[in-house]
Design a protein around this motif. Structure first.
Motif, short mmCIF file in Angstrom:
data_model
loop_
_atom_site.label_atom_id
_atom_site.label_comp_id
_atom_site.label_asym_id
_atom_site.label_seq_id
_atom_site.Cartn_x
_atom_site.Cartn_y
_atom_site.Cartn_z
N LEU A 23 -17.43 -4.08 35.34
CA LEU A 23 -17.47 -3.25 34.14
C LEU A 23 -16.05 -2.88 33.69
CD1 LEU A 23 -20.52 -0.94 35.01
CD2 LEU A 23 -20.42 -2.69 33.22
N GLN A 24 -15.18 -2.60 34.66
CA GLN A 24 -13.78 -2.30 34.31
C GLN A 24 -13.12 -3.52 33.66
OE1 GLN A 24 -12.69 -0.98 38.25
NE2 GLN A 24 -12.85 1.19 37.70
N THR A 25 -13.45 -4.70 34.16
CA THR A 25 -12.91 -5.93 33.56
C THR A 25 -13.42 -6.10 32.13
OG1 THR A 25 -12.84 -6.99 35.73
CG2 THR A 25 -12.76 -8.44 33.82
N LEU A 26 -14.71 -5.87 31.93
CA LEU A 26 -15.27 -5.99 30.57
C LEU A 26 -14.59 -4.99 29.63
CD1 LEU A 26 -19.05 -6.54 31.42
CD2 LEU A 26 -17.54 -8.18 30.29
N ASN A 27 -14.35 -3.78 30.12
CA ASN A 27 -13.63 -2.78 29.31
C ASN A 27 -12.25 -3.30 28.93
OD1 ASN A 27 -14.76 0.47 30.65
ND2 ASN A 27 -15.68 -0.89 29.17
#
Ligand code: SF4
Ligand code: SF4
Length: 336
Positions: free
Chosen positions: A172-176
């Motif tokens: 999720l941090q990567t997608l952000n």
């Protein structure tokens, strides 16, 4: 009202005293249940998955081999070419990204200006050869709908497997970082909650606030919205219910919670599901129950005909109480 030629649940799955779903609809003048359009094609690319979650209605896992071929994908693309009324291609699985033709389906759908949804388990980004996925999804403006049944590690790992929570948070941090979930990017990121056990989801709006606060405070994660989904009493979740002796109680809860206000927006009324082998169903759940469309309607994607299918009668069964209980449930979250 067409009914299933096959057992929808095992004979012991619901009590003989359980009212029929057709009966519940009829008592409110809603029978037969019919489709209103086919604006979404939900494509199940196969049963291969890098996870083996307890609640999985697909019975997916690393040992499964069922996978959509490029020939079937080309038939889907041909349907898109002749059916502008289909606005959305909703891609699911298994982990759909495990299919070697996933990128091809995304690219061809986007070239044709369709909204594309990827139902993503997040951990697939860490499978060998899949690290390009976050960038690929962002480049093609794919909407991501990702499972995260809790913001607490122990609950997620209990349902989805050890280590899944940490990898999901990293994903999720990567997608952000690629812009997902951030205002003004147009890159939508939705999270999916489903209960850990035999209960209905809580209020979607209230839970979304909790998720937003907790994920931001703990991990700096942003997302657009939370979708609450009811566990359907089929496949692996049904086995869990059987093992814990809760089948009858769960059915009783679903039946007791029937909500007429959900019926108008049931996802089967605007969606058609395509199985990994090209077979058509009213929804992913019917597909998993080997419940095809009614006999005299097209059965395979190559025979797709909008005029015939958009007002078809829908095949229903006891499992449908899972979609109408409480606030309702669909691939887009609560209904009412
Ligand atoms: S629930 Fe999703 S991630 Fe889990 S095993 Fe099933 S398809 Fe895979
Ligand atoms: S399970 Fe839900 S979406 Fe599928 S046919 Fe029944 S009511 Fe419709």
């Amino acid at each position: 009202m067409p009914s299933s030629p096959l057992p929808l649940v095992s004979p012991s799955a619901s009590s003989s005293a359980t009212p029929s779903f057709e009966g519940a609809l009829a008592s409110h003048g809603q029978e037969p249940l019919t489709a209103k359009s086919v604006s979404t094609l939900q494509v199940n690319m196969g049963k291969v998955c890098n996870q083996t979650c307890h609640h999985c209605h697909v019975d997916a896992g690393p040992q499964r081999t069922e996978s959509m071929t490029k020939e079937t994908i080309d038939q889907i693309i041909e349907v898109l070419d002749r059916t502008p009324q289909i606005l959305t291609v909703d891609i699911t699985g298994g982990a759909p990204e495990m299919n070697p033709h996933f990128e091809y389906l995304v690219q061809q759908s986007r070239i044709r200006n369709r909204q594309v949804i990827d139902r993503c388990n997040l951990t697939v980004f860490y499978v060998k050869g899949k690290s390009h996925l976050p960038e690929f999804l962002a480049q093609h403006q794919v909407e991501v709908i990702a499972s995260l049944p809790c913001y607490q590690e122990a609950n997620v790992d209990q349902q989805r497997g050890k280590g899944v929570f940490d990898r999901s948070i990293n994903a999720l941090q990567t997608l952000n970082r690629f812009g997902y979930g951030k205002t003004g990017t147009g890159l939508n990121l939705h999270l999916v909650y489903n209960p850990l056990g035999a209960s209905l989801p809580p209020s979607q709006a209230e839970l979304e606030l909790d998720y937003k606060e907790e994920l931001m405070a703990r991990y700096g994660i942003q997302f657009n919205s939370l979708l609450t989904i009811t566990n359907m009493p089929i496949s692996r979740f049904l086995e869990d219910l059987r093992e814990s002796g809760q089948i009858e109680a769960y059915y009783a809860l679903l039946v007791k919670s029937f909500n007429l206000a959900t019926v108008d927006d049931l996802m089967c009324r605007s969606l058609l599901s395509v199985g990994w082998d090209g077979r058509l169903s009213d929804c992913d759940f019917n597909q998993m129950l080997d419940l095809p469309l009614q006999n005299d309607f097209p059965q395979w994607i190559e025979d797709f005909n909008l005029a015939t299918l958009e007002h078809r009668p829908i095949m229903v069964g006891a499992h449908c109480f899972g979609c109408t209980a409480g606030s309702g449930s669909s691939c887009g979250g609560a209904l009412a």
